[in-house]
Design a protein around this motif. Structure first.
Motif, short mmCIF file in Angstrom:
data_model
loop_
_atom_site.label_atom_id
_atom_site.label_comp_id
_atom_site.label_asym_id
_atom_site.label_seq_id
_atom_site.Cartn_x
_atom_site.Cartn_y
_atom_site.Cartn_z
N HIS A 118 39.01 31.47 47.00
CA HIS A 118 39.84 32.39 46.21
C HIS A 118 39.02 33.59 45.74
N PHE A 119 37.77 33.35 45.41
CA PHE A 119 36.88 34.45 45.01
C PHE A 119 36.72 35.45 46.16
N ALA A 120 36.54 34.93 47.38
CA ALA A 120 36.41 35.81 48.55
C ALA A 120 37.68 36.64 48.75
N LEU A 121 38.84 35.97 48.62
CA LEU A 121 40.13 36.66 48.79
C LEU A 121 40.30 37.77 47.75
N CYS A 122 39.99 37.44 46.47
CA CYS A 122 40.19 38.41 45.39
C CYS A 122 39.19 39.56 45.49
N THR A 123 37.97 39.27 45.93
CA THR A 123 36.98 40.33 46.14
C THR A 123 37.51 41.33 47.16
N HIS A 124 38.08 40.81 48.24
CA HIS A 124 38.66 41.65 49.28
C HIS A 124 39.81 42.49 48.71
N GLN A 125 40.67 41.88 47.91
CA GLN A 125 41.79 42.61 47.30
C GLN A 125 41.29 43.78 46.45
N ARG A 126 40.29 43.49 45.62
CA ARG A 126 39.79 44.51 44.69
C ARG A 126 39.05 45.62 45.42
N GLU A 127 38.40 45.28 46.54
CA GLU A 127 37.74 46.32 47.34
C GLU A 127 38.75 47.34 47.84
N GLN A 128 39.98 46.88 48.01
CA GLN A 128 41.04 47.80 48.44
C GLN A 128 41.87 48.31 47.26
N ALA A 129 41.36 48.08 46.05
CA ALA A 129 42.05 48.50 44.82
C ALA A 129 43.43 47.88 44.68
N LEU A 130 43.61 46.67 45.25
CA LEU A 130 44.89 45.96 45.14
C LEU A 130 44.80 44.92 44.02
N PRO A 131 45.93 44.62 43.36
CA PRO A 131 45.92 43.57 42.33
C PRO A 131 45.60 42.20 42.95
N THR A 132 44.98 41.34 42.16
CA THR A 132 44.79 39.94 42.58
C THR A 132 45.99 39.10 42.14
N PRO B 136 50.51 38.79 41.58
CA PRO B 136 50.56 37.45 40.98
C PRO B 136 49.80 36.43 41.82
N VAL B 137 49.47 35.31 41.19
CA VAL B 137 48.77 34.22 41.84
C VAL B 137 49.63 32.97 41.68
N ALA B 138 49.62 32.09 42.68
CA ALA B 138 50.42 30.86 42.58
C ALA B 138 49.82 29.95 41.50
N LEU B 139 50.70 29.35 40.71
CA LEU B 139 50.23 28.45 39.65
C LEU B 139 49.41 27.30 40.25
N GLN B 140 49.80 26.82 41.43
CA GLN B 140 49.03 25.73 42.05
C GLN B 140 47.59 26.17 42.33
N THR B 141 47.42 27.42 42.75
CA THR B 141 46.07 27.94 42.97
C THR B 141 45.28 27.90 41.67
N GLU B 142 45.91 28.35 40.58
CA GLU B 142 45.22 28.32 39.28
C GLU B 142 44.80 26.90 38.91
N CYS B 143 45.69 25.94 39.18
CA CYS B 143 45.35 24.54 38.85
C CYS B 143 44.15 24.07 39.66
N ASP B 144 43.93 24.68 40.83
CA ASP B 144 42.81 24.28 41.70
C ASP B 144 41.52 25.02 41.37
N ILE B 145 41.60 26.17 40.71
CA ILE B 145 40.40 27.01 40.55
C ILE B 145 40.05 27.38 39.11
N ASN B 146 41.01 27.30 38.19
CA ASN B 146 40.79 27.85 36.84
C ASN B 146 40.18 26.79 35.93
N PRO B 147 38.93 26.98 35.48
CA PRO B 147 38.28 25.93 34.68
C PRO B 147 39.05 25.60 33.40
N PHE B 148 39.81 26.58 32.88
CA PHE B 148 40.54 26.33 31.63
C PHE B 148 41.78 25.46 31.87
N LEU B 149 42.23 25.35 33.11
CA LEU B 149 43.29 24.39 33.45
C LEU B 149 42.68 23.09 33.98
N ARG B 150 41.37 23.06 34.11
CA ARG B 150 40.68 21.93 34.75
C ARG B 150 39.64 21.31 33.82
#
Ligand code: ZN
Ligand code: FE
Length: 257
Positions: A192-206, A208-222
């Motif tokens: 997800h970090f690689a994906l979001c880095t790519h998005q930001r390099e193109q000045a695109l928003p990261t 919305p993000v799927a809630l399931q992704t957040e449950c897999d990556i966000n330490p505050f949900l984990r």
């Protein structure tokens, strides 16, 4: 039904949802991006403004937008607004042109903070969560306790996994850098970090993000995951149970540069 993120200030998003004829916005900290969008879409009428909490970067555009459009303002019942607003609380349901929006109280960042969840027909659900949940992170605890924020995040994490999470700030990359220190071996987080880095390099928003992704990556949900809890305890031996672990994680992030 179209969902759009209008950038505002340095890193805010004002979310805009619209049909052919009607629009609502969430947390207009500045009126200018909304007024500019309306000029480009003269056949769409802004009739509703949702507010998640009282901070100026979420409410600063209210007065001017209300003056320009006469839109109704719907805001937390527990918080003071700069304009007259209908107060909302836990369990309230709004009807916006046939679309139902559920109100969830999510105290922590502020005491009255609310979030809005809705399921547009034939689309993934949408969550407007203000400064409670960020991609890879969560809001700072300005008014509430760690226990309140943990309960609020649990409430949001219980929503359907395909929910599109619409956070009010583009904090993703800095959040993910911290998340990678907490969970360096989390492969979903790495990709997800690689994906979001790519998005930001193109000045695109990261977002919305799927809630399931957040449950897999966000330490505050984990924070109850053994990998996260162990990392927090290594950093701060005071982290001995769910609440103290969450509190120590939040403090760790506050101090992280
Ligand atoms: Zn805020
Ligand atoms: Fe904010």
């Amino acid at each position: 039904m179209r969902l759009i993120a209008l950038p505002a200030f340095a890193d805010n998003y004002i979310w805009l949802l619209h049909t052919q004829r009607h629009a609502l916005v969430v947390d207009p900290g500045d009126s200018a991006p909304v007024l500019a969008w309306m000029q480009e879409h003269p056949h769409v009428q802004l009739d509703t403004i949702l507010v998640t909490h009282h901070h100026a970067d979420h409410t600063g555009g209210l007065a001017e937008l209300v003056t320009h459009t006469g839109a109704q303002v719907l805001a937390p019942a527990l918080e003071k607004m700069p304009v007259p607003a209908q107060g909302l609380q836990q369990g309230d349901r709004l009807d916006w042109h046939g679309l139902t929006l559920d109100v969830h109280e999510v105290p922590g960042h502020t005491l009255g903070h609310i979030a809005f969840w809705t399921q547009p027909p034939a689309q993934e659900p949408i969550l407007f969560c203000g400064d409670t949940l960020f991609s890879g992170g969560c809001g700072r605890l300005f008014e509430g306790t760690p226990a309140q924020m943990l309960t609020s995040l649990d409430r949001l994490a219980g929503l359907p996994g395909n929910t599109r999470v619409c956070c009010a700030h583009e904090y993703t990359l800095s959040n993910l850098r911290f998340a990678l220190v907490v969970e360096p071996d989390n492969q979903a987080l790495q990709s997800h970090f690689a994906l979001c880095t790519h998005q930001r390099e193109q000045a695109l928003p990261t977002l919305p993000v799927a809630l399931q992704t957040e449950c897999d990556i966000n330490p505050f949900l984990r924070s109850r995951e053994p990998s996260v809890a162990a990392a927090v305890r290594l950093h701060n031996p005071m982290a001995v149970d769910e609440i103290s672990t969450f509190a120590a994680l939040r403090q760790w992030k506050n101090d992280f540069r």
